[in-house]
Design a protein around this motif. Structure first.
Motif, PDB file in Angstrom:
ATOM      1  N   PHE A  17       0.836  -1.200   0.000  1.00 43.78           N
ATOM      2  CA  PHE A  17       0.000   0.000   0.000  1.00 43.78           C
ATOM      3  C   PHE A  17       0.872   1.252   0.000  1.00 43.78           C
ATOM      4  O   PHE A  17       2.018   1.215   0.459  1.00 43.78           O
ATOM      5  N   ALA A  18       0.314   2.321  -0.522  1.00 42.45           N
ATOM      6  CA  ALA A  18       1.088   3.561  -0.604  1.00 42.45           C
ATOM      7  C   ALA A  18       0.199   4.761  -0.323  1.00 42.45           C
ATOM      8  O   ALA A  18      -1.009   4.729  -0.553  1.00 42.45           O
ATOM      9  N   VAL A  19       0.816   5.793   0.213  1.00 47.47           N
ATOM     10  CA  VAL A  19       0.202   7.122   0.285  1.00 47.47           C
ATOM     11  C   VAL A  19       0.995   7.987  -0.680  1.00 47.47           C
ATOM     12  O   VAL A  19       2.213   8.111  -0.529  1.00 47.47           O
ATOM     13  N   SER A  20       0.317   8.530  -1.671  1.00 45.04           N
ATOM     14  CA  SER A  20       1.002   9.182  -2.786  1.00 45.04           C
ATOM     15  C   SER A  20       1.975   8.147  -3.372  1.00 45.04           C
ATOM     16  O   SER A  20       1.560   7.034  -3.649  1.00 45.04           O
ATOM     17  N   ASP A  21       3.271   8.456  -3.493  1.00 46.96           N
ATOM     18  CA  ASP A  21       4.157   7.428  -4.065  1.00 46.96           C
ATOM     19  C   ASP A  21       4.977   6.719  -2.995  1.00 46.96           C
ATOM     20  O   ASP A  21       5.902   5.976  -3.307  1.00 46.96           O
ATOM     21  N   GLN A  22       4.644   6.919  -1.718  1.00 45.01           N
ATOM     22  CA  GLN A  22       5.431   6.315  -0.648  1.00 45.01           C
ATOM     23  C   GLN A  22       4.737   5.087  -0.046  1.00 45.01           C
ATOM     24  O   GLN A  22       3.552   5.149   0.304  1.00 45.01           O
ATOM     25  N   ILE A  23       5.489   4.006   0.081  1.00 44.93           N
ATOM     26  CA  ILE A  23       4.922   2.768   0.632  1.00 44.93           C
ATOM     27  C   ILE A  23       4.695   2.937   2.132  1.00 44.93           C
ATOM     28  O   ILE A  23       5.548   3.487   2.840  1.00 44.93           O
ATOM     29  N   VAL A  24       3.538   2.467   2.594  1.00 47.11           N
ATOM     30  CA  VAL A  24       3.186   2.595   4.013  1.00 47.11           C
ATOM     31  C   VAL A  24       2.799   1.226   4.566  1.00 47.11           C
ATOM     32  O   VAL A  24       2.581   0.272   3.811  1.00 47.11           O
ATOM     33  N   ILE A  25       2.736   1.154   5.874  1.00 45.57           N
ATOM     34  CA  ILE A  25       2.369  -0.110   6.526  1.00 45.57           C
ATOM     35  C   ILE A  25       1.555   0.196   7.780  1.00 45.57           C
ATOM     36  O   ILE A  25       1.777   1.218   8.436  1.00 45.57           O
ATOM     37  N   GLY A  26       0.612  -0.680   8.083  1.00 38.05           N
ATOM     38  CA  GLY A  26      -0.210  -0.496   9.277  1.00 38.05           C
ATOM     39  C   GLY A  26       0.526  -0.997  10.502  1.00 38.05           C
ATOM     40  O   GLY A  26       1.123  -2.071  10.482  1.00 38.05           O
ATOM     41  N   GLY A  27       0.512  -0.217  11.551  1.00 32.24           N
ATOM     42  CA  GLY A  27       1.188  -0.615  12.787  1.00 32.24           C
ATOM     43  C   GLY A  27       0.364  -0.252  13.997  1.00 32.24           C
ATOM     44  O   GLY A  27      -0.754   0.266  13.863  1.00 32.24           O
ATOM     45  N   THR A  28       0.925  -0.515  15.155  1.00 35.89           N
ATOM     46  CA  THR A  28       0.216  -0.214  16.399  1.00 35.89           C
ATOM     47  C   THR A  28       1.162   0.467  17.384  1.00 35.89           C
ATOM     48  O   THR A  28       2.356   0.572  17.126  1.00 35.89           O
ATOM     49  N   HIS A  29       0.588   0.862  18.517  1.00 38.23           N
ATOM     50  CA  HIS A  29       1.447   1.478  19.537  1.00 38.23           C
ATOM     51  C   HIS A  29       2.441   0.459  20.088  1.00 38.23           C
ATOM     52  O   HIS A  29       3.543   0.820  20.502  1.00 38.23           O
ATOM     53  N   HIS A  30       2.088  -0.831  20.057  1.00 42.64           N
ATOM     54  CA  HIS A  30       3.033  -1.853  20.528  1.00 42.64           C
ATOM     55  C   HIS A  30       4.306  -1.830  19.691  1.00 42.64           C
ATOM     56  O   HIS A  30       5.422  -1.800  20.210  1.00 42.64           O
ATOM     57  N   ASP A  31       4.106  -1.871  18.387  1.00 40.77           N
ATOM     58  CA  ASP A  31       5.222  -1.893  17.454  1.00 40.77           C
ATOM     59  C   ASP A  31       6.086  -0.643  17.600  1.00 40.77           C
ATOM     60  O   ASP A  31       7.322  -0.720  17.662  1.00 40.77           O
ATOM     61  N   ALA A  32       5.418   0.515  17.649  1.00 50.44           N
ATOM     62  CA  ALA A  32       6.145   1.784  17.726  1.00 50.44           C
ATOM     63  C   ALA A  32       7.016   1.827  18.977  1.00 50.44           C
ATOM     64  O   ALA A  32       8.199   2.170  18.921  1.00 50.44           O
ATOM     65  N   VAL A  33       6.426   1.457  20.106  1.00 45.76           N
ATOM     66  CA  VAL A  33       7.159   1.552  21.370  1.00 45.76           C
ATOM     67  C   VAL A  33       8.266   0.497  21.434  1.00 45.76           C
ATOM     68  O   VAL A  33       9.410   0.797  21.798  1.00 45.76           O
ATOM     69  N   LEU A  34       7.943  -0.731  21.067  1.00 44.82           N
ATOM     70  CA  LEU A  34       8.919  -1.815  21.239  1.00 44.82           C
ATOM     71  C   LEU A  34      10.111  -1.687  20.291  1.00 44.82           C
ATOM     72  O   LEU A  34      11.244  -1.989  20.667  1.00 44.82           O
ATOM     73  N   LEU A  35       9.877  -1.256  19.058  1.00 50.68           N
ATOM     74  CA  LEU A  35      11.001  -1.124  18.130  1.00 50.68           C
ATOM     75  C   LEU A  35      11.900   0.043  18.542  1.00 50.68           C
ATOM     76  O   LEU A  35      13.126  -0.085  18.540  1.00 50.68           O
ATOM     77  N   ASP A  36      11.297   1.161  18.895  1.00 53.62           N
ATOM     78  CA  ASP A  36      12.109   2.286  19.365  1.00 53.62           C
ATOM     79  C   ASP A  36      12.905   1.896  20.615  1.00 53.62           C
ATOM     80  O   ASP A  36      14.060   2.270  20.770  1.00 53.62           O
ATOM     81  N   GLN A  37      12.283   1.132  21.469  1.00 54.98           N
ATOM     82  CA  GLN A  37      12.930   0.670  22.688  1.00 54.98           C
ATOM     83  C   GLN A  37      14.128  -0.233  22.362  1.00 54.98           C
ATOM     84  O   GLN A  37      15.182  -0.142  22.994  1.00 54.98           O
ATOM     85  N   ALA A  38      13.952  -1.095  21.362  1.00 55.76           N
ATOM     86  CA  ALA A  38      15.039  -1.989  20.965  1.00 55.76           C
ATOM     87  C   ALA A  38      16.226  -1.194  20.419  1.00 55.76           C
ATOM     88  O   ALA A  38      17.389  -1.507  20.707  1.00 55.76           O
ATOM     89  N   VAL A  39      15.925  -0.141  19.649  1.00 56.41           N
ATOM     90  CA  VAL A  39      17.000   0.706  19.108  1.00 56.41           C
ATOM     91  C   VAL A  39      17.710   1.422  20.252  1.00 56.41           C
ATOM     92  O   VAL A  39      18.940   1.528  20.283  1.00 56.41           O
ATOM     93  N   TRP A  40      16.937   1.880  21.204  1.00 50.54           N
ATOM     94  CA  TRP A  40      17.537   2.544  22.364  1.00 50.54           C
ATOM     95  C   TRP A  40      18.419   1.563  23.137  1.00 50.54           C
ATOM     96  O   TRP A  40      19.525   1.904  23.564  1.00 50.54           O
ATOM     97  N   ASP A  41      17.940   0.369  23.323  1.00 47.18           N
ATOM     98  CA  ASP A  41      18.748  -0.634  24.024  1.00 47.18           C
ATOM     99  C   ASP A  41      20.060  -0.889  23.282  1.00 47.18           C
ATOM    100  O   ASP A  41      21.106  -1.086  23.888  1.00 47.18           O
ATOM    101  N   ALA A  42      19.992  -0.903  21.963  1.00 45.69           N
ATOM    102  CA  ALA A  42      21.178  -1.251  21.175  1.00 45.69           C
ATOM    103  C   ALA A  42      22.172  -0.098  21.083  1.00 45.69           C
ATOM    104  O   ALA A  42      23.379  -0.318  21.125  1.00 45.69           O
ATOM    105  N   LEU A  43      21.665   1.121  20.972  1.00 47.30           N
ATOM    106  CA  LEU A  43      22.570   2.238  20.654  1.00 47.30           C
ATOM    107  C   LEU A  43      22.641   3.311  21.730  1.00 47.30           C
ATOM    108  O   LEU A  43      23.431   4.247  21.609  1.00 47.30           O
ATOM    109  N   GLY A  44      21.847   3.229  22.758  1.00 43.70           N
ATOM    110  CA  GLY A  44      21.867   4.260  23.800  1.00 43.70           C
ATOM    111  C   GLY A  44      21.469   5.607  23.225  1.00 43.70           C
ATOM    112  O   GLY A  44      20.601   5.708  22.347  1.00 43.70           O
ATOM    113  N   SER A  45      22.140   6.661  23.678  1.00 44.39           N
ATOM    114  CA  SER A  45      21.751   8.010  23.256  1.00 44.39           C
ATOM    115  C   SER A  45      21.903   8.193  21.748  1.00 44.39           C
ATOM    116  O   SER A  45      21.231   9.027  21.140  1.00 44.39           O
ATOM    117  N   GLU A  46      22.799   7.433  21.136  1.00 43.14           N
ATOM    118  CA  GLU A  46      22.976   7.519  19.691  1.00 43.14           C
ATOM    119  C   GLU A  46      21.697   7.090  18.971  1.00 43.14           C
ATOM    120  O   GLU A  46      21.437   7.494  17.836  1.00 43.14           O
TER     121      GLU A  46
END
Lengths: 422, 251
Positions: A17-46
């Motif tokens: 699926f796309a909005v205009s010419d950009q591909i998009v995907i359906g997600g939830t607050h679980h996904d948003a929080v957990l993936l950002d959290q994983a990046v934080w765990d891996a890289l810290g402040s970076e």
């Protein structure tokens, strides 16, 4: 607010699926929080810089594509477009108080901030920068609204709900740098990967088509919130999730290689990224499949687990995960899911090319979620997945072994994931 | 002679690359133990001829200077609270030396960097480091027996040589347990019990600490530095105030 169907369109023959010419995907607050959290765990402040850059790049491409297509010009008009788009996609509310030299952006009911509260309650607070997506989106919108050869805008989070502040505030200032417009993930990237000689996409199952219409009919409330069952739903640029995942993974691997380190951190990050999708899709696919409109249209769920898992896969496909096919199910033993394209495949191929390595944590997590749903949820009782079931399963069960057996990135004609449920 | 090669602490304790991204004129970031001048972590621009270890040892005395000069300039009350920033200018560099708890942070810019910009960029870096650098542990409270009034008594009772039935005899055949390993195991149990996503606790601790799953699964070989890193990671995961994990883990 507009309905999602007003702006979200299928990409022909790609199952995406796309909005205009950009591909998009359906997600939830679980996904948003957990993936950002994983990046934080891996890289810290970076991790803040990596997340914010991914959000900026994806949002710049998305807002820019819509503005260009609709011929929208002028600073206020572009800011208004960004506000409307943000809310329509279910990402919350933004209010801009900016000019050509910078200013502040105020966020409320943001997917990450409110989603964090929803997952962890009010007692758990973060001590670091939190909502990178809203920061990157705001900076991208301002950079398009007030373009300058001197540099783009950068957003710093000065207040945040999950740090105990009353709301989220981002301070925007220009950053003197040579600015390269972000590419995002365009539908042409998917079309190139499919190729002209690819067989035409088979029609989605009726349940999949109906779910697509159901999602298209979703309208965010005036706070920019879309709810499906117990989860907060949103449509995100697929480039954000993919860039976030692979930039982090590559940074971990590069550093391990440079140091000759034997500590294996990359698989840990992949595991957490996989869990983000597994958690999100377990709740979202379960809620959609058990929703009243779907039950009214199709009646009671099938009792045959093969039919059931095919319908669940069709629901997931309608959320932007591609034309998923269940090629094998041995109940309680083995599930095999295949797909030609997913957003992460398209992104990786377009940005990094082929690889012999396993690189599809999202697809793996999704297949696990389908395996959990077909094994542990009794849809025939009309109750779907009861609250707390996922956490109970994770606490009590041994995790499934998931293997990526085929991938377009490795030269195969499609991607295949095998879930060993024994 | 101070070794210039990266130390275990410099490489393992913290990666500073992300702080340097996009900061114009920045030459180096050196984080060191303020009191002893040992290097904790560092980043420097590629090709720069500068030894972070020498910078660390060179600035070691500044903490004492700040504690003397602050009250002298600002008055006792205000001067003790204020954390002064030293600016050190040479023909090639402008360096700001900040204090973050027990750490010194030297941020080195090119001499050509606009002073206001460099000062602001340095403050931003220090603000992030303030969140990232570990907190010193407070010594565990020692339970002292209550003082009792002395009173004349009869002859002392013979030492009790009987082991209670419910109290197992000391194990003399096996090696003594490593208290640090026990501490790490207790920490993991605590996080698994109290974190919202218990099934992720071990992986998150291993990733966040940078120690990996093997080390977290076999904590006997870990040292006190690793325990400190794990405790900081656990506090982040549980959303605890820095330095309070010991307190909340008390039975």
């Amino acid at each position: 607010m507009m309905s999602l169907g007003t702006i979200v369109r299928p990409v022909p023959d790609a199952g995406l699926f796309a909005v205009s010419d950009q591909i998009v995907i359906g997600g939830t607050h679980h996904d948003a929080v957990l993936l950002d959290q994983a990046v934080w765990d891996a890289l810290g402040s970076e991790g803040w810089a990596v997340r914010r850059q991914a959000a900026f790049d994806a949002s710049y491409a998305l807002i820019g594509a819509i503005a260009k297509r609709l011929g929208i010009e002028g600073d206020r008009e572009i800011v208004d477009l960004a506000i409307e788009l943000f809310g329509t996609l279910g990402l919350g509310q933004l209010r801009f108080e900016i000019g050509a030299t910078g200013g502040e952006v105020f966020g409320s009911d943001l997917l990450f901030g409110s989603g964090f509260r929803e997952r962890y309650g009010e007692t758990l607070r973060l001590r670091h920068h939190a909502d990178a997506f809203a920061a990157g989106f705001a900076a991208a919108a301002a950079s398009i609204a007030y373009p300058s050869d001197w540099g783009s805008f950068e957003a710093d989070e000065t207040q945040c709900l999950v740090r105990g502040d009353a709301g989220c505030v981002f301070s925007l200032s220009r950053r003197p740098q040579t600015f390269q417009p972000a590419e995002g993930l365009a539908r042409s990237d998917a079309e190139q990967l499919v190729g002209p000689d690819a067989p035409p996409e088979s029609d989605p199952a009726p349940v999949g088509l109906y779910t697509r219409d159901l999602v298209a009919s979703c309208v965010a409330n005036d706070k920019g919130i879309i709810r499906i069952g117990d989860v907060r739903f949103a449509v995100l640029p697929a480039a954000y999730r993919a860039q976030l995942t692979y930039d982090t993974l590559h940074l971990i691997e590069k550093r391990a290689s440079a140091r000759g380190a034997t500590t294996k951190l990359a698989p840990l990050f992949v595991e957490l990224a996989k869990d983000a999708t597994r958690t999100s899709m377990f709740h979202l696919v379960g809620a959609l499949y058990d929703s009243a409109p779907l039950r009214d249209a199709f009646g009671a769920p099938p009792t045959d687990p093969h039919d059931l898992v095919e319908q669940l896969a069709a629901v997931a496909g309608a959320l932007g995960w591609g034309s998923l096919a269940v090629t094998e199910l041995v109940p309680n033993e083995r599930l095999v899911v295949s797909v030609t394209l997913t957003p992460e495949v398209v992104y990786y191929a377009a940005r990094h090319g082929g690889t012999p390595m396993s690189r599809l944590p999202g697809l793996q997590g999704l297949a696990e979620a389908l395996a959990l749903l077909v094994t542990h949820v009794d849809f025939s009782r009309g109750e779907g997945a009861p609250p707390g079931l996922y956490e109970k399963l994770m606490a009590e069960s041994r995790p499934f072994h998931v293997e990526e057996t085929r991938s377009i990135l490795s030269g195969d004609r499609e991607c295949e994931v095998v879930v060993d449920m024994r | 002679m101070i070794e210039d090669a990266p130390t275990m602490e410099a490489e393992g304790a913290m990666v500073l690359d992300g702080l340097a991204v996009g900061v114009d004129h920045l030459e180096a970031i050196v984080v060191y133990f303020a009191e002893v001048g040992h290097l904790y972590a560092s980043w420097k621009r590629k090709g720069l001829e500068l030894s972070p270890a020498r910078v660390a040892s060179g600035f070691v005395g500044l903490a004492d200077v700040s504690s003397r000069v602050g009250p002298a300039l600002l008055g006792d009350a205000e001067g003790r609270l204020d954390s002064p920033v030293f600016t050190f200018e040479t023909s090639r560099h402008t360096t700001f030396i900040h204090r973050v708890r027990s750490f010194g942070v030297a941020i080195v810019f090119e001499r050509e960097a606009p002073l206001g910009f460099a000062r602001m960029a340095a403050r931003n870096i220090v603000r992030t480091l303030d969140q990232e650098l570990p907190y010193p542990r407070e010594p565990a409270p020692v339970a002292l027996p209550e003082a009792r009034a002395t009173a004349p008594s009869g002859p002392p009772a013979p030492p009790d040589m009987q082991f209670e039935a419910h109290e197992p005899a000391p194990d003399t055949q096996h090696q003594a347990r490593n208290p640090l390993g026990d501490r790490v195991r207790a920490l993991i149990r605590h996080v698994e019990t109290n974190a919202r996503d218990a099934h992720l606790a071990r992986a998150r601790l291993a990733l966040r600490s940078g120690l990996g799953l093997d080390a977290v699964g076999h904590p006997e070989a870990l040292n006190a530095d690793a325990l400190l890193v794990l405790e900081t990671a656990a506090e982040d995961i549980l959303g605890l105030e820095p330095g309070t994990l010991t307190e909340v883990m008390q039975p």
